[in-house]
Write a protein that holds these residues in place. Structure first.
Motif, PDB file in Angstrom:
ATOM      1  N   TYR A   1       7.322  -1.692   4.960  1.00  0.00           N
ATOM      2  CA  TYR A   1       6.767  -0.465   5.531  1.00  0.00           C
ATOM      3  C   TYR A   1       7.656   0.209   6.575  1.00  0.00           C
ATOM      4  O   TYR A   1       7.317   1.289   7.051  1.00  0.00           O
ATOM      5  CB  TYR A   1       5.408  -0.769   6.169  1.00  0.00           C
ATOM      6  N   GLY A   2       8.766  -0.413   6.937  1.00  0.00           N
ATOM      7  CA  GLY A   2       9.599   0.157   7.974  1.00  0.00           C
ATOM      8  C   GLY A   2       9.093  -0.206   9.362  1.00  0.00           C
ATOM      9  O   GLY A   2       8.054  -0.851   9.526  1.00  0.00           O
ATOM     10  N   GLY A   3       9.843   0.210  10.374  1.00  0.00           N
ATOM     11  CA  GLY A   3       9.485  -0.098  11.745  1.00  0.00           C
ATOM     12  C   GLY A   3       8.442   0.854  12.299  1.00  0.00           C
ATOM     13  O   GLY A   3       8.032   1.819  11.645  1.00  0.00           O
ATOM     14  N   PRO A   4       8.004   0.606  13.533  1.00  0.00           N
ATOM     15  CA  PRO A   4       6.978   1.470  14.135  1.00  0.00           C
ATOM     16  C   PRO A   4       7.523   2.860  14.388  1.00  0.00           C
ATOM     17  O   PRO A   4       8.732   3.078  14.513  1.00  0.00           O
ATOM     18  CB  PRO A   4       6.647   0.748  15.453  1.00  0.00           C
TER      19      PRO A   4
ATOM     20  N   GLU B   1       1.583  -3.137  15.528  1.00  0.00           N
ATOM     21  CA  GLU B   1       2.603  -3.024  16.576  1.00  0.00           C
ATOM     22  C   GLU B   1       4.019  -2.989  16.016  1.00  0.00           C
ATOM     23  O   GLU B   1       4.924  -2.479  16.678  1.00  0.00           O
ATOM     24  CB  GLU B   1       2.468  -4.206  17.548  1.00  0.00           C
ATOM     25  N   GLN B   2       4.211  -3.504  14.831  1.00  0.00           N
ATOM     26  CA  GLN B   2       5.559  -3.636  14.276  1.00  0.00           C
ATOM     27  C   GLN B   2       5.818  -2.712  13.095  1.00  0.00           C
ATOM     28  O   GLN B   2       6.876  -2.790  12.470  1.00  0.00           O
ATOM     29  CB  GLN B   2       5.799  -5.087  13.840  1.00  0.00           C
ATOM     30  N   THR B   3       4.873  -1.838  12.769  1.00  0.00           N
ATOM     31  CA  THR B   3       4.989  -0.990  11.585  1.00  0.00           C
ATOM     32  C   THR B   3       4.434   0.396  11.886  1.00  0.00           C
ATOM     33  O   THR B   3       3.814   0.609  12.934  1.00  0.00           O
ATOM     34  CB  THR B   3       4.182  -1.587  10.408  1.00  0.00           C
ATOM     35  N   PRO B   4       4.599   1.346  10.972  1.00  0.00           N
ATOM     36  CA  PRO B   4       3.935   2.646  11.122  1.00  0.00           C
ATOM     37  C   PRO B   4       2.485   2.626  10.648  1.00  0.00           C
ATOM     38  O   PRO B   4       1.837   3.671  10.606  1.00  0.00           O
ATOM     39  CB  PRO B   4       4.791   3.570  10.244  1.00  0.00           C
TER      40      PRO B   4
ATOM     41  N   TRP C   1       0.853  -1.182   0.000  1.00  0.00           N
ATOM     42  CA  TRP C   1       0.000   0.000   0.000  1.00  0.00           C
ATOM     43  C   TRP C   1       0.894   1.240   0.000  1.00  0.00           C
ATOM     44  O   TRP C   1       1.899   1.282   0.704  1.00  0.00           O
ATOM     45  CB  TRP C   1      -0.909   0.011   1.223  1.00  0.00           C
ATOM     46  N   LYS C   2       0.504   2.233  -0.769  1.00  0.00           N
ATOM     47  CA  LYS C   2       1.315   3.446  -0.891  1.00  0.00           C
ATOM     48  C   LYS C   2       0.898   4.471   0.165  1.00  0.00           C
ATOM     49  O   LYS C   2       0.958   5.682  -0.059  1.00  0.00           O
ATOM     50  CB  LYS C   2       1.169   4.047  -2.297  1.00  0.00           C
ATOM     51  N   LYS C   3       0.472   4.011   1.318  1.00  0.00           N
ATOM     52  CA  LYS C   3       0.049   4.881   2.403  1.00  0.00           C
ATOM     53  C   LYS C   3       0.188   4.094   3.695  1.00  0.00           C
ATOM     54  O   LYS C   3       0.408   2.877   3.681  1.00  0.00           O
ATOM     55  CB  LYS C   3      -1.401   5.328   2.200  1.00  0.00           C
ATOM     56  N   THR C   4       0.046   4.774   4.814  1.00  0.00           N
ATOM     57  CA  THR C   4       0.179   4.102   6.101  1.00  0.00           C
ATOM     58  C   THR C   4      -1.150   3.987   6.837  1.00  0.00           C
ATOM     59  O   THR C   4      -1.223   3.289   7.848  1.00  0.00           O
ATOM     60  CB  THR C   4       1.186   4.841   6.999  1.00  0.00           C
TER      61      THR C   4
END
Length: 551
Positions: free
Chosen positions: A317-320, A196-199, A160-163
């Motif tokens: 997605y990177g980390g939180p 919990e593990q992503t933004p 997804w191109k959004k968070t």
């Protein structure tokens, strides 16, 4: 355990399949081979090996109705054994038969290409398009690239191109004893595992959502090949992120016995967390303990994401984000302070070496130890994940890889066979780890190998690809030969990649990179074309010259 699924290229799922095998492959009842009586009760292995990609269906052929030679079957079984970490015998022994009978996901292990080669869609890809046409109230894909095959690697690269992701249940189970509230909370807790593990944030909405969730039975509009098959069959499936109407959607078989907080039936929260992993862009993991492994592992009251799941989702997605902090008490007045003059900081530049910044690559590999190595002349360079050359490098290539040749033409590492291949002129070197295999190097002039391939890589389908000039070949590493039908035109199948590439590697971000001169090209494995904005100079992102630059 997870049960085998009925699946097409468009999504991953769980379900059950009965494996039938013929008496035409295997040995005697001794030494672990399948006995005559055991084989007599079996059916045709071709359907199984075709389904999971080990046997290709030639152009115009009908799956399940292709004449196979004993050697082609043995070759396919060897591939299956090697792929699954079994003893590679080429025989249908008990170990192999037991593996084939294990519950598993129905997505192919080897993705076969168009026209009987090893690079495109299959009949399953056509089923995907058909399912979209049959799905009422669904729009067609917004671009043709979305009709291409989704891959089965655990981080395919699409996301997804959004968070801020939205979800909505549009049909709760009508057969489960679970209330709608219990089902809603199961979905909420499943999303929380990933949040919990992503933004990423996940919000339940009342209108159209990114991830639409429903319980359905039998043929439910995804195409007959994707129909659920009653209790004990397919559990659920989900679609990858994208821009089509069905992207991200997740379906559960309403014939299953969905439960919570018990070992009876199938735990809804655990299955939902797995399926939402697919809806976020993850494929299956080969780590048996991971949530994203294809098999249902039973009820675990303390289930959580495995470190492999966390690494996978954070690749996308990177980390939180930063943890929330308690707000400070509001101050009505503060003493005036003298502000320091504002200093404009220059971007941090990493040290670079002129002799490295203009380095051309003869070959690049992502090796067995997880490191990236580049070859040039008689030297080998260990590249860091953020760009740059590791301390202590370059070294002589033959001090790292035993008896490695100088000025190699191409090299590739296969994670499927755990072998590294180096090509130079008409000879082939094969390595296990850093040690040269016995009987190598070998002369390949008597085969149909291309002379002096200029680049090599192992792609998402597990095949070794060789490039020279405007053409490419597939190298069958089990036969040390090139299959019929090659060479093919590079620019036709690897869209946007130029002729005469000099090195290539599939990296750990799910993309394939091609190198030519001082530039590199980023290739989307999902859309099968060059990523926009490339080529770019490779000095900063690969060799650490100048400001830190993402690949």
């Amino acid at each position: 355990m997870w049960r085998i699924c009925t699946v097409v290229w468009s999504y991953f799922c769980w379900g059950v399949v009965v494996v039938l095998l013929t008496p035409s492959v295997g040995g005697t009842s001794g030494n672990g081979d399948v006995s005559v009586a055991e084989r007599a009760t079996a059916g045709d292995p071709d359907a199984y090996l075709e389904k999971f990609g080990y046997l290709a269906v030639p152009p115009g052929g009908t799956p399940g109705n292709v004449q196979r030679s004993p050697e082609s079957r043995r070759h396919a079984i060897r591939e299956f054994q090697r792929f699954n970490g079994l003893s590679v015998t080429g025989n249908l022994d008990r170990q192999t038969l037991a593996k084939m009978r294990q519950p598993r996901c129905g997505f192919p292990d080897v993705i076969r290409p168009e026209g009987g080669s090893t690079f495109g869609t299959s009949t399953n890809g056509r089923n995907r398009n058909r399912s979209r046409n049959r799905n009422r109230n669904r729009s067609r894909p917004r671009n043709r690239a979305e009709e291409l095959t989704a891959q089965s690697f655990y981080v395919p690269g699409h996301k997804w191109k959004k968070t801020q992701i939205t979800w909505r249940p549009i049909g709760y189970s009508r057969t489960s004893r679970l209330s709608q509230s219990q089902q809603w909370w199961s979905f909420k807790r499943a999303f929380d595992k990933w949040a919990e593990q992503t933004p990423l944030t996940f919000s339940d909405v009342s209108g159209t959502a990114d991830i639409m969730i429903k319980f359905v039975r039998s043929d439910h509009g995804d195409g007959r090949g994707n129909a659920f098959d009653g209790r004990g069959g397919t559990l659920a499936h989900a679609f990858f992120p994208g821009t089509s109407a069905i992207s991200g959607d997740t379906h559960f078989d309403d014939d299953e016995q969905w439960t919570l907080n018990t070992e009876d039936g199938t735990n809804l929260e655990i299955v939902a967390a797995h399926e939402f992993g697919h809806a976020l862009g993850l494929g299956h993991s080969n780590v048996a303990q991971a949530l994203m492994a294809p098999y249902y592992q039973g009820y675990d009251p303390n289930f959580k994401l495995h470190k492999d799941d966390i690494q996978a989702i954070q690749h996308l997605y990177g980390g939180p984000g930063r943890p929330r902090t308690t707000p400070r008490p509001r101050v009505t007045s503060r003493p005036r302070v003298t502000l320091r003059p504002r200093v404009t900081r220059r971007p941090t530049r990493r040290p670079s070496s002129g002799r490295f910044c203009n380095l051309k690559f003869d070959a690049v590999i992502k090796a067995h130890d997880g490191s990236t190595y580049a070859f040039r002349s008689h030297d080998i360079y260990k590249l860091t994940s953020t760009g740059g050359v590791s301390r202590g490098f370059p070294k002589r290539a033959n001090t790292v890889f035993q008896s490695a040749p100088i000025n190699i033409d191409a090299a590739a590492y296969s994670p499927w066979s755990r072998k590294t291949y180096m090509f130079k002129g008409s000879r082939l070197w094969k390595y296990t780890g850093f040690r040269l295999d016995s009987d190598y190097p070998k002369d390949i002039r008597a085969t149909n190998f291309p002379t002096r391939p200029k680049a090599a890589l192992v792609w998402r389908d597990g095949r070794v690809y060789l490039f020279r000039g405007r053409q490419f070949w597939v190298f069958d590493e089990y036969r040390n030969s090139i299959p019929q039908g090659y060479p093919l035109d590079t620019r036709r199948y690897w869209r946007g990649i130029p002729n005469n590439v000099e090195a290539a590697v599939r990296w750990n971000d799910g993309y394939t990179y091609f190198f030519k001169g001082s530039n590199y090209f980023k290739f989307s494995d999902y859309y099968r074309r060059k990523v926009g904005g490339y080529p770019k100079p490779k000095a900063a992102p690969w060799l650490g010259c100048g400001s830190r630059t993402p690949k």
